[in-house]
Design a protein around this motif. Structure first.
Motif, PDB file in Angstrom:
ATOM      1  N   THR A   2       0.827  -1.212   0.000  1.00  0.00           N
ATOM      2  CA  THR A   2       0.000   0.000   0.000  1.00  0.00           C
ATOM      3  C   THR A   2       0.855   1.252   0.000  1.00  0.00           C
ATOM      4  OG1 THR A   2      -1.713  -1.192   1.218  1.00  0.00           O
ATOM      5  CG2 THR A   2      -1.859   1.202   1.200  1.00  0.00           C
ATOM      6  N   SER A   3       1.905   1.255   0.809  1.00  0.00           N
ATOM      7  CA  SER A   3       2.748   2.454   0.895  1.00  0.00           C
ATOM      8  C   SER A   3       3.491   2.725  -0.409  1.00  0.00           C
ATOM      9  CB  SER A   3       3.756   2.314   2.059  1.00  0.00           C
ATOM     10  OG  SER A   3       4.691   1.289   1.797  1.00  0.00           O
ATOM     11  N   MET A   4       3.642   1.696  -1.257  1.00  0.00           N
ATOM     12  CA  MET A   4       4.338   1.887  -2.531  1.00  0.00           C
ATOM     13  C   MET A   4       3.385   2.239  -3.665  1.00  0.00           C
ATOM     14  SD  MET A   4       7.410  -0.945  -2.362  1.00  0.00           S
ATOM     15  CE  MET A   4       8.368  -0.092  -3.641  1.00  0.00           C
ATOM     16  N   GLY A   5       2.082   2.324  -3.387  1.00  0.00           N
ATOM     17  CA  GLY A   5       1.163   2.853  -4.378  1.00  0.00           C
ATOM     18  C   GLY A   5       0.377   1.837  -5.171  1.00  0.00           C
ATOM     19  N   VAL A   6       0.396   0.552  -4.748  1.00  0.00           N
ATOM     20  CA  VAL A   6      -0.386  -0.473  -5.440  1.00  0.00           C
ATOM     21  C   VAL A   6      -1.861  -0.312  -5.058  1.00  0.00           C
ATOM     22  CG1 VAL A   6      -0.734  -2.948  -5.795  1.00  0.00           C
ATOM     23  CG2 VAL A   6       1.581  -2.041  -5.424  1.00  0.00           C
ATOM     24  N   LYS A   7      -2.743  -0.341  -6.043  1.00  0.00           N
ATOM     25  CA  LYS A   7      -4.164  -0.117  -5.776  1.00  0.00           C
ATOM     26  C   LYS A   7      -5.051  -1.312  -6.120  1.00  0.00           C
ATOM     27  CE  LYS A   7      -3.352   4.000  -4.336  1.00  0.00           C
ATOM     28  NZ  LYS A   7      -3.334   4.231  -2.863  1.00  0.00           N
ATOM     29  N   LYS A   8      -4.491  -2.326  -6.754  1.00  0.00           N
ATOM     30  CA  LYS A   8      -5.289  -3.505  -7.087  1.00  0.00           C
ATOM     31  C   LYS A   8      -4.495  -4.751  -6.713  1.00  0.00           C
ATOM     32  CE  LYS A   8      -8.053  -3.375 -10.572  1.00  0.00           C
ATOM     33  NZ  LYS A   8      -8.654  -3.361 -11.941  1.00  0.00           N
ATOM     34  N   ILE A   9      -5.013  -5.505  -5.742  1.00  0.00           N
ATOM     35  CA  ILE A   9      -4.305  -6.648  -5.182  1.00  0.00           C
ATOM     36  C   ILE A   9      -5.202  -7.876  -5.244  1.00  0.00           C
ATOM     37  CG2 ILE A   9      -3.143  -7.578  -3.124  1.00  0.00           C
ATOM     38  CD1 ILE A   9      -3.020  -4.561  -2.159  1.00  0.00           C
ATOM     39  N   TYR A  10      -4.661  -8.960  -5.769  1.00  0.00           N
ATOM     40  CA  TYR A  10      -5.343 -10.252  -5.747  1.00  0.00           C
ATOM     41  C   TYR A  10      -4.531 -11.204  -4.876  1.00  0.00           C
ATOM     42  CZ  TYR A  10      -8.533  -9.019  -9.539  1.00  0.00           C
ATOM     43  OH  TYR A  10      -9.534  -8.442 -10.300  1.00  0.00           O
ATOM     44  N   LEU A  11      -5.127 -11.671  -3.787  1.00  0.00           N
ATOM     45  CA  LEU A  11      -4.511 -12.700  -2.964  1.00  0.00           C
ATOM     46  C   LEU A  11      -4.990 -14.036  -3.500  1.00  0.00           C
ATOM     47  CD1 LEU A  11      -4.943 -11.113   0.576  1.00  0.00           C
ATOM     48  CD2 LEU A  11      -2.905 -11.101  -0.872  1.00  0.00           C
ATOM     49  N   ILE A  12      -4.053 -14.844  -4.005  1.00  0.00           N
ATOM     50  CA  ILE A  12      -4.438 -16.054  -4.724  1.00  0.00           C
ATOM     51  C   ILE A  12      -3.893 -17.296  -4.017  1.00  0.00           C
ATOM     52  CG2 ILE A  12      -4.476 -14.773  -6.884  1.00  0.00           C
ATOM     53  CD1 ILE A  12      -1.860 -16.163  -7.652  1.00  0.00           C
ATOM     54  N   ASN A  13      -4.454 -18.419  -4.391  1.00  0.00           N
ATOM     55  CA  ASN A  13      -4.018 -19.693  -3.837  1.00  0.00           C
ATOM     56  C   ASN A  13      -2.849 -20.245  -4.650  1.00  0.00           C
ATOM     57  OD1 ASN A  13      -4.106 -21.698  -1.928  1.00  0.00           O
ATOM     58  ND2 ASN A  13      -5.660 -22.911  -2.964  1.00  0.00           N
ATOM     59  N   SER A  14      -2.124 -21.171  -4.048  1.00  0.00           N
ATOM     60  CA  SER A  14      -1.016 -21.849  -4.689  1.00  0.00           C
ATOM     61  C   SER A  14      -0.805 -23.170  -3.960  1.00  0.00           C
ATOM     62  CB  SER A  14       0.248 -20.981  -4.617  1.00  0.00           C
ATOM     63  OG  SER A  14       1.402 -21.716  -4.996  1.00  0.00           O
TER      64      SER A  14
END
Length: 237
Positions: free
Chosen positions: A97-109
């Motif tokens: 967040t502090s680096m400016g990412v605005k779209k995050i997908y937490l995915i399985n592996s």
């Protein structure tokens, strides 16, 4: 806290807020405010400016707000992150967040422990807390979007091709990969695996969806360290 985030519920008038929660205690401890002092503030998902201290008590602070600047621009990035263990997730979300990412997908592996998906750290209020801390650190106001995807194959086959369309699509992988490309402010989709990395099947599925494997050198980093290194290499931050 390099920015005091304000919420609509803080306002008692169009230009006046009262703060009486953890933000107040932080301001009192670290800023040691006095009447007339100005503090950097920003309204959630809005502009940034100054808050002038007009009143201070043992339990709250009142600020007169003037907003006249835009928040920092976001990274042109969609980040796909294999769900880390809960403690690492919290730290990593703050960094992202502090680096400016605005779209995050937490995915399985395959190497993501099934128990991670039941952690309280994935509850909405917990995720929001980490995102807010990241915004406060960076002096940003726009809350990222987080999407949870518990099934790898349907996500990669059904959603990912469209999600990554017309972007620089990269998967961080230390083996049989090209050097990380130079920093460029272009639309990018980046996939980062779990501790131990994506398994070959997962890499092949992402490559079939248009992703190219890249590495950042011979050293293998923890996810929480790999994330900021990759973002710093890919974008002129």
């Amino acid at each position: 806290m390099n920015l005091i985030l304000l919420f609509e519920s803080d306002f008692i008038a169009s230009d006046t807020v009262i703060i009486n929660d953890r933000r107040f205690h932080h301001i009192k401890q670290f800023h040691q405010p006095t009447q007339g002092q100005q503090l950097k503030v920003g309204i959630l998902n809005g502009d940034i400016g100054r808050g002038t201290v007009t009143s201070l008590s043992e339990h709250s602070i009142t600020l007169e707000i003037h907003l006249d600047n835009e928040a920092p621009p976001p990274l042109a990035l969609t980040l796909l992150l294999a769900l880390p263990r809960p403690k690492m997730l919290k730290r990593t979300l703050q960094t992202i967040t502090s680096m400016g990412v605005k779209k995050i997908y937490l995915i399985n592996s395959y190497k993501v422990d099934k128990s991670y998906w039941s952690t309280p750290a994935l509850q909405d209020h917990s995720l929001r807390e980490q995102l807010l801390l990241g915004l406060e650190q960076a002096g940003d106001t726009y809350l990222p979007e987080i999407h949870l995807r518990k099934r790898f194959k349907p996500f990669v086959e059904d959603e990912l091709p469209e999600l990554a369309a017309q972007s620089r699509a990269l998967i961080a992988h230390p083996y049989n990969a090209s050097n990380c490309p130079a920093a460029e402010n272009i639309k990018t989709t980046l996939a980062i695996g779990p501790e131990g990395g994506f398994i070959p099947y997962e890499v092949e599925k992402m490559q079939a969806a248009g992703f190219s494997a890249v590495h950042i050198g011979p050293r293998i980093l923890r996810v929480e360290n790999a994330v900021p290194v990759l973002l710093a290499k890919l974008f002129p931050i």
